[in-house]
Motif scaffolding. Structure first.
Motif, PDB file in Angstrom:
ATOM      1  N   ALA A   8       0.834  -1.206   0.000  1.00 62.75           N
ATOM      2  CA  ALA A   8       0.000   0.000   0.000  1.00 62.75           C
ATOM      3  C   ALA A   8       0.863   1.249   0.000  1.00 62.75           C
ATOM      4  O   ALA A   8       0.561   2.231  -0.706  1.00 62.75           O
ATOM      5  CB  ALA A   8      -0.925  -0.012   1.217  1.00 62.75           C
ATOM      6  N   VAL A   9       1.929   1.239   0.783  1.00 59.63           N
ATOM      7  CA  VAL A   9       2.840   2.382   0.827  1.00 59.63           C
ATOM      8  C   VAL A   9       3.453   2.624  -0.551  1.00 59.63           C
ATOM      9  O   VAL A   9       3.588   3.770  -0.998  1.00 59.63           O
ATOM     10  CB  VAL A   9       3.942   2.160   1.882  1.00 59.63           C
ATOM     11  N   ARG A  10       3.824   1.548  -1.231  1.00 59.03           N
ATOM     12  CA  ARG A  10       4.403   1.690  -2.577  1.00 59.03           C
ATOM     13  C   ARG A  10       3.401   2.345  -3.530  1.00 59.03           C
ATOM     14  O   ARG A  10       3.753   3.235  -4.315  1.00 59.03           O
ATOM     15  CB  ARG A  10       4.835   0.330  -3.113  1.00 59.03           C
ATOM     16  N   ASN A  11       2.127   1.946  -3.454  1.00 57.94           N
ATOM     17  CA  ASN A  11       1.093   2.570  -4.277  1.00 57.94           C
ATOM     18  C   ASN A  11       0.884   4.037  -3.891  1.00 57.94           C
ATOM     19  O   ASN A  11       0.664   4.896  -4.750  1.00 57.94           O
ATOM     20  CB  ASN A  11      -0.224   1.809  -4.137  1.00 57.94           C
ATOM     21  N   HIS A  12       0.953   4.307  -2.591  1.00 61.06           N
ATOM     22  CA  HIS A  12       0.791   5.671  -2.092  1.00 61.06           C
ATOM     23  C   HIS A  12       1.893   6.579  -2.646  1.00 61.06           C
ATOM     24  O   HIS A  12       1.629   7.706  -3.064  1.00 61.06           O
ATOM     25  CB  HIS A  12       0.829   5.657  -0.560  1.00 61.06           C
TER      26      HIS A  12
ATOM     27  N   ARG B  72      -4.030   7.714   8.431  1.00 64.84           N
ATOM     28  CA  ARG B  72      -5.146   8.408   7.799  1.00 64.84           C
ATOM     29  C   ARG B  72      -4.893   8.619   6.309  1.00 64.84           C
ATOM     30  O   ARG B  72      -5.786   8.384   5.476  1.00 64.84           O
ATOM     31  CB  ARG B  72      -5.374   9.757   8.481  1.00 64.84           C
ATOM     32  N   GLU B  73      -3.674   9.049   5.958  1.00 69.13           N
ATOM     33  CA  GLU B  73      -3.378   9.298   4.548  1.00 69.13           C
ATOM     34  C   GLU B  73      -3.469   8.024   3.722  1.00 69.13           C
ATOM     35  O   GLU B  73      -3.958   8.036   2.591  1.00 69.13           O
ATOM     36  CB  GLU B  73      -1.998   9.937   4.403  1.00 69.13           C
ATOM     37  N   LEU B  74      -3.002   6.920   4.280  1.00 72.55           N
ATOM     38  CA  LEU B  74      -3.088   5.651   3.553  1.00 72.55           C
ATOM     39  C   LEU B  74      -4.542   5.218   3.391  1.00 72.55           C
ATOM     40  O   LEU B  74      -4.962   4.791   2.317  1.00 72.55           O
ATOM     41  CB  LEU B  74      -2.302   4.565   4.287  1.00 72.55           C
ATOM     42  N   SER B  75      -5.295   5.297   4.478  1.00 76.37           N
ATOM     43  CA  SER B  75      -6.679   4.800   4.452  1.00 76.37           C
ATOM     44  C   SER B  75      -7.574   5.647   3.555  1.00 76.37           C
ATOM     45  O   SER B  75      -8.612   5.165   3.081  1.00 76.37           O
ATOM     46  CB  SER B  75      -7.252   4.756   5.870  1.00 76.37           C
TER      47      SER B  75
ATOM     48  N   LYS C 190      -6.399   4.912  -4.349  1.00 74.76           N
ATOM     49  CA  LYS C 190      -5.571   4.089  -5.220  1.00 74.76           C
ATOM     50  C   LYS C 190      -5.109   2.809  -4.514  1.00 74.76           C
ATOM     51  O   LYS C 190      -4.630   1.879  -5.159  1.00 74.76           O
ATOM     52  CB  LYS C 190      -4.342   4.873  -5.679  1.00 74.76           C
ATOM     53  N   ILE C 191      -5.260   2.792  -3.206  1.00 77.96           N
ATOM     54  CA  ILE C 191      -4.849   1.628  -2.412  1.00 77.96           C
ATOM     55  C   ILE C 191      -6.000   0.641  -2.334  1.00 77.96           C
ATOM     56  O   ILE C 191      -7.176   1.030  -2.277  1.00 77.96           O
ATOM     57  CB  ILE C 191      -4.398   2.072  -1.006  1.00 77.96           C
ATOM     58  N   ARG C 192      -5.685  -0.624  -2.332  1.00 74.86           N
ATOM     59  CA  ARG C 192      -6.671  -1.707  -2.264  1.00 74.86           C
ATOM     60  C   ARG C 192      -7.668  -1.460  -1.119  1.00 74.86           C
ATOM     61  O   ARG C 192      -7.282  -1.171   0.007  1.00 74.86           O
ATOM     62  CB  ARG C 192      -5.914  -3.020  -2.068  1.00 74.86           C
ATOM     63  N   SER C 193      -8.945  -1.579  -1.412  1.00 72.73           N
ATOM     64  CA  SER C 193      -9.988  -1.236  -0.449  1.00 72.73           C
ATOM     65  C   SER C 193      -9.918  -2.083   0.822  1.00 72.73           C
ATOM     66  O   SER C 193     -10.116  -1.582   1.931  1.00 72.73           O
ATOM     67  CB  SER C 193     -11.375  -1.368  -1.089  1.00 72.73           C
ATOM     68  N   LYS C 194      -9.599  -3.362   0.684  1.00 69.80           N
ATOM     69  CA  LYS C 194      -9.532  -4.227   1.859  1.00 69.80           C
ATOM     70  C   LYS C 194      -8.381  -3.821   2.781  1.00 69.80           C
ATOM     71  O   LYS C 194      -8.489  -3.931   4.009  1.00 69.80           O
ATOM     72  CB  LYS C 194      -9.380  -5.691   1.432  1.00 69.80           C
ATOM     73  N   THR C 195      -7.288  -3.364   2.193  1.00 71.32           N
ATOM     74  CA  THR C 195      -6.169  -2.896   3.006  1.00 71.32           C
ATOM     75  C   THR C 195      -6.550  -1.622   3.738  1.00 71.32           C
ATOM     76  O   THR C 195      -6.213  -1.444   4.922  1.00 71.32           O
ATOM     77  CB  THR C 195      -4.927  -2.645   2.123  1.00 71.32           C
ATOM     78  N   ARG C 196      -7.273  -0.713   3.073  1.00 71.93           N
ATOM     79  CA  ARG C 196      -7.714   0.511   3.723  1.00 71.93           C
ATOM     80  C   ARG C 196      -8.679   0.198   4.868  1.00 71.93           C
ATOM     81  O   ARG C 196      -8.612   0.813   5.936  1.00 71.93           O
ATOM     82  CB  ARG C 196      -8.369   1.441   2.696  1.00 71.93           C
ATOM     83  N   GLU C 197      -9.554  -0.766   4.643  1.00 71.91           N
ATOM     84  CA  GLU C 197     -10.476  -1.172   5.707  1.00 71.91           C
ATOM     85  C   GLU C 197      -9.723  -1.777   6.882  1.00 71.91           C
ATOM     86  O   GLU C 197     -10.075  -1.559   8.045  1.00 71.91           O
ATOM     87  CB  GLU C 197     -11.479  -2.184   5.149  1.00 71.91           C
TER      88      GLU C 197
END
Length: 305
Positions: free
Chosen positions: A141-145, A181-184, A188-195
């Motif tokens: 997720a960080v890489r996508n961010h 907060r910024e990641l969630s 562009k980050i996978r929804s399940k990871t944000r959840e």
């Protein structure tokens, strides 16, 4: 022109005029061995780059902690410099892991053939690491961010702690944090990871333990890669060393620019394939040099006495 137009195949050096004739089978074997040795070396080089970037990341945090101990609290501009230095090291690490994950399947296909089982196993193992480890999902997720939004590290904290009641030893550390907060909030980050991030209810994430566990995932993946190519790599190494030794027995040990060459009836070179063992030696060196530590999250470097 193809090998069908070749009348003979030889071992040829750039420094020795005499050639040694070899068979078509030996030429084909040497050609395949060259490709395999190069690709096997590329696999080790990619993993080596990951380790070096990880070492740079850890070293940067150690350097910041030491600087704070010696020179005290920084001005805001210097504080931001520290954040950007850590961001730079983390970005390098994420770029090298991304290159590894993207390029290893192609390297394996080059060695074993398109859509090979070894490449499929690598993809399967990669998916397993993603499913099994929170750190892997977060670092992805960080890489996508980084790619779509902003730098990951937004906060640095400096701390110290006395190690005993007598206050004879005090440890100092620098901790880099990622904003949850910024990641969630990054779509562009996978929804399940944000959840998953929201469910954990953490304001910020200490990046260091995440990186260490993520490195363990890379090590587990590479351990399987090494095992998958070991047999074919050893066979290719033996082909190169056998042909090199045969030429050296006739022309002496100091031979440069050795190659297997396909030659036409007219004496023209139709194809030349390098034949050298330096790529093999380099790969063997990297295997010994680069540890495959699959539990990096349990290890850290300390200056304690």
């Amino acid at each position: 022109m193809t090998l069908k137009n070749a009348s003979k195949f030889v071992l040829k050096s750039g420094t020795v005029t005499d050639c040694i004739e070899i068979s078509l089978t030996e030429f084909i074997d040497a050609k395949q061995a060259y490709v395999i040795n190069q690709r096997c070396l590329a696999l080790e080089e990619k993993y080596s780059l990951i380790l070096q970037n990880y070492a740079d990341f850890e070293s940067q945090l150690h350097s910041i902690a030491l600087s704070t101990l010696l020179f005290g609290v920084k001005e805001w501009a210097e504080y931001m410099n520290e954040i950007q230095l850590v961001n730079g090291k983390l970005l390098n690490l994420l770029s090298s892991t991304k290159a590894y994950l993207d390029q290893v399947p192609q390297n394996l296909n080059d060695i074993f053939g398109d859509s090979c089982s070894q490449s499929e196993l690598f993809e399967k193992n990669t998916n397993k690491e993603f499913d099994d480890f929170y750190s892997y999902r977060i670092m992805s997720a960080v890489r996508n961010h980084v790619q779509h939004s902003d730098f990951p590290i937004q906060l640095m904290q400096h701390g110290n702690q006395w190690k005993n009641e007598e206050r004879t030893q005090c440890s100092h550390h620098a901790t880099a944090y990622i904003s949850t907060r910024e990641l969630s909030e990054n779509k562009k980050i996978r929804s399940k990871t944000r959840e998953e991030l929201v469910a954990r209810d953490e304001d910020k994430l200490d990046v260091k333990p995440l990186v260490r566990e993520y490195l363990s995932s890379m090590a587990r993946l590479h351990r399987e890669v090494r095992q998958s190519v070991n047999e074919v790599a050893m066979r290719s190494e033996a082909i190169v060393r056998q042909l090199t030794s045969r030429f050296a027995e006739v022309n002496g040990e100091r031979v440069f620019g050795l190659a297997v060459v396909a030659i036409s009836d007219e004496g023209r070179e139709l194809e030349r394939v390098p034949l050298f063992s330096e790529n093999v030696d380099r790969r063997n060196y990297l295997i010994k040099h680069n540890a495959v530590l699959t539990n990096m999250e349990k290890h850290f470097i300390s200056g304690e006495i």
